[in-house]
Design a protein around this motif. Structure first.
Motif, mmCIF file in Angstrom:
data_model
loop_
_atom_site.group_PDB
_atom_site.id
_atom_site.type_symbol
_atom_site.label_atom_id
_atom_site.label_comp_id
_atom_site.label_asym_id
_atom_site.label_seq_id
_atom_site.Cartn_x
_atom_site.Cartn_y
_atom_site.Cartn_z
ATOM 1 N N LEU A 1 0.805 -1.008 0.144
ATOM 2 C CA LEU A 1 -0.089 -0.084 -0.141
ATOM 3 C C LEU A 1 0.815 1.300 0.049
ATOM 4 O O LEU A 1 0.461 2.412 -0.735
ATOM 5 N N TYR A 2 1.892 1.271 0.888
ATOM 6 C CA TYR A 2 2.824 2.573 0.901
ATOM 7 C C TYR A 2 3.575 2.742 -0.471
ATOM 8 O O TYR A 2 3.482 3.813 -0.999
ATOM 9 N N VAL A 3 4.091 1.664 -1.058
ATOM 10 C CA VAL A 3 4.738 1.506 -2.328
ATOM 11 C C VAL A 3 3.492 2.330 -3.449
ATOM 12 O O VAL A 3 3.990 3.391 -3.957
ATOM 13 N N SER A 4 2.559 1.849 -3.555
ATOM 14 C CA SER A 4 1.633 2.174 -4.445
ATOM 15 C C SER A 4 1.195 3.645 -4.170
ATOM 16 O O SER A 4 0.847 4.395 -5.251
ATOM 17 N N HIS B 1 -5.221 4.225 0.704
ATOM 18 C CA HIS B 1 -5.092 3.648 -0.584
ATOM 19 C C HIS B 1 -5.563 4.712 -1.880
ATOM 20 O O HIS B 1 -6.619 5.371 -1.394
ATOM 21 N N ASN B 2 -4.782 4.754 -2.818
ATOM 22 C CA ASN B 2 -5.086 5.977 -3.786
ATOM 23 C C ASN B 2 -6.695 6.044 -4.291
ATOM 24 O O ASN B 2 -7.131 7.029 -4.433
ATOM 25 N N SER B 3 -7.205 4.591 -4.339
ATOM 26 C CA SER B 3 -8.630 4.618 -4.919
ATOM 27 C C SER B 3 -9.669 5.159 -3.703
ATOM 28 O O SER B 3 -10.729 4.933 -4.042
ATOM 29 N N LYS B 4 -9.233 5.179 -2.399
ATOM 30 C CA LYS B 4 -10.117 5.433 -1.407
ATOM 31 C C LYS B 4 -9.806 6.855 -0.669
ATOM 32 O O LYS B 4 -10.383 7.205 0.202
ATOM 33 N N HIS B 5 -9.197 7.573 -1.480
ATOM 34 C CA HIS B 5 -8.974 9.084 -0.922
ATOM 35 C C HIS B 5 -10.627 9.710 -1.060
ATOM 36 O O HIS B 5 -11.401 9.484 -1.599
#
Ligand SMILES: CC(C)(COP(=O)(O)OP(=O)(O)OC[C@H]1O[C@@H](n2cnc3c(N)ncnc32)[C@H](O)[C@@H]1OP(=O)(O)O)[C@@H](O)C(=O)NCCC(=O)NCCS
Length: 151
Positions: free
Chosen positions: A19-22, A87-91
């Motif tokens: 998650l951190y890397v993505s 997560h980028n998709s959950k901002h």
């Protein structure tokens, strides 16, 4: 979407590293993390004797997490928040706020009187923290110096 905030432990670190890397290879950070380095960083933080780490979970998937450390400070105890990511998709779904609210709620039991952190000026996280009531300490600057052969 029911999100539960719970304690993060060593068994979560591989998932958190992914998650951190993505999160940090994407805009606005565009960093170049690999999973091993991310794991080492998070593992070091988690291994600190006074670490505090929380994860936001939905359907057995970690959607966000934070890691920091309680520190003695001049007769008080402060919490240094080292990492938070969602997560980028959950901002913009309240997950970061949920994590921060949970952290703040725990701090009384830990005898902590202040949470502090370092972030970039005029950025998404600075907007996020400001919205949650965090303010800039203008007496402090972050300093650094290149050392070693590359300097
Ligand atoms: C910063 C971060 C953790 C915020 O998490 P999030 O779950 O998206 O934030 P929330 O949905 O809880 O937002 C809470 C409030 O913060 C503010 N906020 C969050 N993202 C924002 C954005 N992109 N622009 C402006 N304000 C923002 C808003 O006021 C928001 O409330 P609203 O949506 O009701 O208007 C997330 O963007 C993230 O993981 N970013 C990448 C990693 C990172 O930068 N970490 C911090 C390094 S110091």
């Amino acid at each position: 979407m029911e999100v539960i905030v719970d304690q993060l432990d060593i068994d979560d670190l591989v998932e958190c590293s992914d998650l951190y890397v993505s999160t940090f290879i994407a805009e606005p950070w565009n960093e170049t993390w690999n999973k091993d380095d991310a794991f080492d960083r998070l593992n070091d933080f988690l291994s600190s004797p006074n670490s505090v780490a929380l994860k936001a979970v939905c359907n057995n998937e970690i959607l966000g997490f934070l890691i920091g450390e309680n520190q003695a400070w001049n007769g008080e105890k402060f919490h240094y928040l080292k990492e938070i990511c969602v997560h980028n998709s959950k901002h913009r779904q309240g997950i970061g706020k949920n994590l921060m609210n949970s952290l703040e709620a725990m701090m009384n039991d830990h005898g902590v009187s202040r949470i502090y952190l370092i972030t970039q000026r005029d950025s998404v996280p600075s907007e996020f923290y400001s919205r949650l009531g965090y303010t800039e300490n203008t007496n402090i600057m972050v300093m650094g110096k290149a050392v070693g052969e590359s300097s």
